[in-house]
Design an enzyme around this catalytic site. Structure first.
Site, PDB file in Angstrom:
ATOM      1  N   ASP A   1     -56.879 -68.132   6.126  1.00  0.00           N
ATOM      2  CA  ASP A   1     -55.504 -68.127   6.603  1.00  0.00           C
ATOM      3  C   ASP A   1     -54.727 -67.046   5.850  1.00  0.00           C
ATOM      4  OD1 ASP A   1     -53.076 -69.063   7.841  1.00  0.00           O
ATOM      5  OD2 ASP A   1     -52.644 -70.224   6.032  1.00  0.00           O
TER       6      ASP A   1
ATOM      7  N   ASP B   1     -50.765 -66.781   5.615  1.00  0.00           N
ATOM      8  CA  ASP B   1     -49.538 -67.215   4.953  1.00  0.00           C
ATOM      9  C   ASP B   1     -49.798 -68.380   4.004  1.00  0.00           C
ATOM     10  OD1 ASP B   1     -48.163 -65.341   6.576  1.00  0.00           O
ATOM     11  OD2 ASP B   1     -48.179 -66.793   8.206  1.00  0.00           O
TER      12      ASP B   1
ATOM     13  N   ASP C   1     -53.967 -73.586   3.915  1.00  0.00           N
ATOM     14  CA  ASP C   1     -53.044 -74.496   3.241  1.00  0.00           C
ATOM     15  C   ASP C   1     -52.567 -75.607   4.171  1.00  0.00           C
ATOM     16  OD1 ASP C   1     -51.465 -72.240   4.536  1.00  0.00           O
ATOM     17  OD2 ASP C   1     -49.884 -73.693   4.114  1.00  0.00           O
TER      18      ASP C   1
END
Length: 173
Positions: free
Chosen positions: A7, A9, A133
């Site tokens: 990922d 961000d 996250d």
């Protein structure tokens, strides 16, 4: 060769630092990442959700995020033994495509364009691992999900967890 999807961000790019700086400037606050323990900014200030979201609608918002410490070197090391993909949920903020792409090309020029995936639901990603996250993305993913620590997910359990990029290095190498 096994595949690792990563990922962008809050994993590769330090999203919270800029988000908090803009919010604090505009609303005269002094929030820190410690204040986000177990929450997202919009949960701390629900009366300002529209304003908080508006930052992310700016087409340039994602262009100048800082790279997470050690991320570049570890991803480049991983690329020697794994096929690396970046899977970013850009459909959440469609105006972010150009900024995210330019950011990736600047900071990770060794990642092939064909290995950059702009998506929404990451269950479409065919990889052995996903470092993210966002628990929602890990729940949908068919490979092994690895939770990258971010202030909002500190209370989440049930997934292997890495706290930083040195942990990622240790996990895979």
């Amino acid at each position: 060769m096994k595949r690792i999807a990563i990922d962008m961000d809050e994993v590769m790019a330090d999203f919270n630092k800029k988000h908090l700086a803009l919010f604090n400037r505009d609303f005269g606050e002094q929030l820190t990442t410690d204040d986000l323990h177990g929450k997202k900014l919009r949960e701390l200030r629900p009366e300002l959700v529209k304003e908080i979201r508006s930052y992310l609608l700016d087409p340039t918002y994602f262009r100048d995020l800082e790279v997470m410490e050690h991320c570049q070197e570890v991803v480049e090391e991983l690329a020697q033994s794994y096929e690396i993909f970046v899977a970013t949920a850009a459909m959440d903020f469609p105006t972010s495509f150009n900024a995210k792409y330019e950011w990736l090309k600047e900071h990770f020029p060794f990642i092939d364009d064909q290995n950059i995936v702009f998506c929404g639901n990451k269950s479409i990603i065919h990889a052995d691992y996903l470092i993210d996250d966002n628990v929602r993305q890990l729940e949908r993913f068919s490979g092994e999900g690895i939770l990258f620590t971010s202030p909002h997910n500190v209370n989440v359990t049930g997934y292997p967890r890495v706290h930083n990029w040195l942990d990622v290095r240790d996990y895979f190498l």
